[in-house]
Design a protein around this motif. Structure first.
Motif, mmCIF file in Angstrom:
data_model
loop_
_atom_site.group_PDB
_atom_site.id
_atom_site.type_symbol
_atom_site.label_atom_id
_atom_site.label_comp_id
_atom_site.label_asym_id
_atom_site.label_seq_id
_atom_site.Cartn_x
_atom_site.Cartn_y
_atom_site.Cartn_z
ATOM 1 N N ARG A 269 0.832 -1.197 0.000
ATOM 2 C CA ARG A 269 0.000 0.000 0.000
ATOM 3 C C ARG A 269 0.865 1.244 0.000
ATOM 4 N NH1 ARG A 269 -4.382 1.851 4.628
ATOM 5 N NH2 ARG A 269 -5.185 3.663 3.500
ATOM 6 N N SER A 270 0.540 2.176 -0.894
ATOM 7 C CA SER A 270 1.287 3.426 -0.997
ATOM 8 C C SER A 270 0.719 4.427 -0.008
ATOM 9 C CB SER A 270 1.178 3.987 -2.422
ATOM 10 O OG SER A 270 1.814 5.234 -2.512
ATOM 11 N N GLN A 271 1.541 4.817 0.951
ATOM 12 C CA GLN A 271 1.112 5.825 1.907
ATOM 13 C C GLN A 271 2.327 6.583 2.396
ATOM 14 O OE1 GLN A 271 -0.859 3.436 4.843
ATOM 15 N NE2 GLN A 271 1.035 2.873 5.887
ATOM 16 N N ALA B 202 8.050 11.544 11.712
ATOM 17 C CA ALA B 202 9.370 11.176 12.216
ATOM 18 C C ALA B 202 10.167 10.410 11.162
ATOM 19 C CB ALA B 202 9.236 10.342 13.487
ATOM 20 N N GLN B 203 9.493 9.515 10.445
ATOM 21 C CA GLN B 203 10.164 8.759 9.386
ATOM 22 C C GLN B 203 10.605 9.677 8.253
ATOM 23 O OE1 GLN B 203 6.931 6.044 8.696
ATOM 24 N NE2 GLN B 203 7.911 4.375 9.829
ATOM 25 N N ARG B 204 9.741 10.609 7.864
ATOM 26 C CA ARG B 204 10.104 11.562 6.817
ATOM 27 C C ARG B 204 11.308 12.384 7.237
ATOM 28 N NH1 ARG B 204 4.592 12.628 6.667
ATOM 29 N NH2 ARG B 204 4.914 14.707 7.550
#
Length: 228
Positions: free
Chosen positions: A11-13, A18-20
């Motif tokens: 799934r594209s999300q 925080a990850q970005r």
């Protein structure tokens, strides 16, 4: 074309904030390390993770043209260092005056200081003579290999490992040293090792060789030369 089974899709999300932030931090703080390497060897599982990251790079036609020569032998690294010294002296002579003095003051490689080197190559025959996406641009295999270099570099930054790209050598010297066939293209010699600290900005900018260009000068709208 056969549809891709749903269990083979992801799934594209968007990542979490925080990850970005972690991804952008790796990009923004990546540096080309030249002289700050520590002698401590890199654990094998860490090296494997870096190679896995490189191997997951995008490649045109999914040709995966790269190979990775992992070099730990001090004698092999000493041979590469000799090749660098010869080419570096030739390079220095191309500059004059203050520019030459500044060039000679720079520490441009860490082949002997870094505990590990990786030579990344490109095999143009990996996927045959006709490759999807390379039919009209034969250099797409090399561009794909450079993506593997960047993947490894960003993964190394996340792991706290410094990387330096050595490009100053005669191709024939490294080809002979490592026994690389003529049909294989040498793309990058990378030095890897732990470092105490990184420059806050690229070293060549800090030492006055060249400054980062403003992004606004490099972005055009719709046609070449049309400033945003």
């Amino acid at each position: 074309m056969r549809p891709v089974p749903k269990d083979k899709r992801v799934r594209s999300q968007a990542f979490s904030s925080a990850q970005r932030a972690a991804v952008y931090r790796a990009i923004e703080t990546r540096r080309d390390v030249r002289d700050q390497f520590l002698p401590e060897p890199l654990p094998e599982d860490l090296v494997r993770r870096l190679l896995e990251a490189a191997h997951r790079a995008p490649s045109v036609g999914f040709m995966q043209p790269w190979n990775f020569i992992v070099i730990r032998d001090p004698a092999m690294r000493a041979g590469a260092h000799r090749a660098f010294l010869r080419a570096n002296e030739e390079a220095a002579e191309l500059f004059t005056g203050e520019r030459q003095a500044l060039y000679r003051s720079l520490k441009l490689e860490g082949i002997l200081k870094a505990p590990l080197s990786i030579c990344i190559t490109c095999d143009p025959e990996r996927a045959g003579s006709v490759v999807l996406g390379r039919t009209h641009n034969p250099r797409m295999d090399v561009y794909s290999t450079v993506c593997a270099v960047q993947n490894l570099w960003l993964a190394a930054r996340a792991e706290g490992v410094g990387v330096g790209w050595v490009s100053i050598f005669h191709d024939a010297d490294i080809r002979s040293l490592l026994g690389i066939p003529e049909r294989i293209e040498i793309v990058a010699w990378l030095c890897l090792g732990y470092v105490d600290e990184l420059y806050s900005e690229p070293e060549l900018a800090v030492k006055g060789w060249r400054q980062r260009l403003p992004l606004e000068e490099l972005v055009y709208a719709d046609r070449w030369g049309n400033q945003e």
